[in-house]
Design a protein around this motif. Structure first.
Motif, PDB file in Angstrom:
ATOM      1  N   MET A 183       0.681  -1.316   0.037  1.00  0.00           N
ATOM      2  CA  MET A 183      -0.261  -0.071   0.088  1.00  0.00           C
ATOM      3  C   MET A 183       0.718   1.070  -0.108  1.00  0.00           C
ATOM      4  O   MET A 183       0.542   2.085  -0.679  1.00  0.00           O
ATOM      5  CB  MET A 183      -0.777   0.180   1.124  1.00  0.00           C
ATOM      6  N   THR A 184       2.179   1.217   0.712  1.00  0.00           N
ATOM      7  CA  THR A 184       2.854   2.419   0.782  1.00  0.00           C
ATOM      8  C   THR A 184       3.556   2.579  -0.438  1.00  0.00           C
ATOM      9  O   THR A 184       3.492   3.907  -0.869  1.00  0.00           O
ATOM     10  CB  THR A 184       3.853   2.374   1.769  1.00  0.00           C
ATOM     11  N   VAL A 185       4.042   1.700  -0.936  1.00  0.00           N
ATOM     12  CA  VAL A 185       4.818   1.859  -2.475  1.00  0.00           C
ATOM     13  C   VAL A 185       3.762   2.156  -3.485  1.00  0.00           C
ATOM     14  O   VAL A 185       3.885   3.069  -4.238  1.00  0.00           O
ATOM     15  CB  VAL A 185       5.304   0.449  -2.837  1.00  0.00           C
ATOM     16  N   ALA A 186       2.447   1.627  -3.264  1.00  0.00           N
ATOM     17  CA  ALA A 186       1.347   2.232  -4.061  1.00  0.00           C
ATOM     18  C   ALA A 186       0.975   3.761  -4.182  1.00  0.00           C
ATOM     19  O   ALA A 186       1.161   4.416  -5.007  1.00  0.00           O
ATOM     20  CB  ALA A 186       0.079   1.261  -4.248  1.00  0.00           C
ATOM     21  N   ALA A 187       1.023   4.067  -2.876  1.00  0.00           N
ATOM     22  CA  ALA A 187       0.833   5.638  -2.714  1.00  0.00           C
ATOM     23  C   ALA A 187       1.966   6.300  -3.313  1.00  0.00           C
ATOM     24  O   ALA A 187       1.575   7.412  -4.110  1.00  0.00           O
ATOM     25  CB  ALA A 187       0.768   5.800  -1.320  1.00  0.00           C
ATOM     26  N   ALA A 188       3.209   6.042  -2.959  1.00  0.00           N
ATOM     27  CA  ALA A 188       4.430   6.581  -3.771  1.00  0.00           C
ATOM     28  C   ALA A 188       4.162   6.554  -5.114  1.00  0.00           C
ATOM     29  O   ALA A 188       4.423   7.618  -5.889  1.00  0.00           O
ATOM     30  CB  ALA A 188       5.636   6.043  -3.166  1.00  0.00           C
TER      31      ALA A 188
END
Lengths: 174, 97
Positions: B63-68
């Motif tokens: 999820m974090t990587v998707a946000a970035a």
């Protein structure tokens, strides 16, 4: 009850995923995506990942989708549906690729019934951990011990992403 | 309930792949990539019931990587739009061949 809810959420997720692909405008596509994300959050609850269900709603359906919506509204897109679809050879090729992918995945599920026997034991283990540590603690415990280095690197990644987005989207001063 | 969840994950992944291949609007392709990421997340969550809670930790990272990725990707789309006045990927063929 859980089974029925799962199939309701799954049907909504698949239907709105098809909506994402076929919607005529980017805004319609995005709203279908929000529905997909919300029903996936429901599936997460049924799979006893309560923290992730909340994060899915807050981070994905809230923050990321609003970012997409801002960009779509800013660029004022969505007036040329016909040119938006691949035509001719590319469409045929993408049907072939998707068919091959679906066939490969379907072959994997012919022997997948064995997983459900293990599932009952796994569900009991997760239930016990949830009672003992709480819905957030059960994720936070490995996140801040075993995976603390990846977690910190994630922070650096987010910083780099912020700086990168600013540099890329900033209007050039000349 | 792992097998139905994995089947749902596979279906969502295939639909997302189809969307990436068949649409030419860069933002909709991007949304379909998010759909694929979510399919993978669902597989992680389902399998975390067998192989332990680490699966859910990985979903957190995804999820974090998707946000970035969304932030940087949308910035790229904005700067491309400034240049070409469109987000149709057929026009961005400078690096194609």
């Amino acid at each position: 009850m859980v089974e029925i809810l799962f199939y309701v959420f799954a049907a909504v997720a698949i239907g709105s995923a098809l909506g994402v692909v076929t919607a005529r405008t980017p805004v319609g596509s995005l709203l279908f995506m929000v529905v997909t994300l919300a029903s996936l959050a429901g599936v997460y609850v049924l799979l006893e990942a309560h923290f992730l269900a909340a994060a899915q709603i807050i981070v994905y359906a809230g923050a990321i989708m609003v970012l997409f919506l801002f960009v779509i509204m800013l660029l004022n897109l969505g007036h040329e549906y016909r040119r938006d679809l691949q035509g001719g050879l590319a469409a045929v090729l993408s049907f072939i690729v998707v068919g091959a992918l679906a066939g490969m995945l379907a072959r994997q599920f012919q022997s997948a019934g064995a997983l459900d026997a293990v599932d009952a034991a796994g569900a009991r283990a997760i239930d016990a951990a949830l009672v003992e540590q709480g819905a957030v603690g059960v994720i936070a415990q490995p996140l801040f011990t075993t995976y603390v280095v990846p977690f910190e690197i994630t922070g650096i990644l987010l910083l780099v992403a912020i700086v990168g987005a600013l540099v890329l989207a900033k209007r050039k001063v000349s | 309930m792992i097998t139905p969840a994995m089947v749902l994950s596979a279906i969502l992944f295939v639909v997302g792949t189809f969307g990436v291949l068949v649409r030419r609007n860069a933002i909709i392709m991007f949304l379909c990539i998010e759909l694929q990421l979510n399919a993978v997340n669902l597989a992680f969550v389902a399998l975390s019931r067998i192989w332990g809670i680490e699966g859910q930790v990985f979903v957190f990272f995804v999820m974090t990587v998707a946000a970035a990725e969304a932030a940087v990707g949308l910035a790229i789309i904005i700067s491309i739009f400034r240049h070409y006045e469109t987000v149709n990927v057929d026009n961005f063929n400078l690096l194609k061949w």
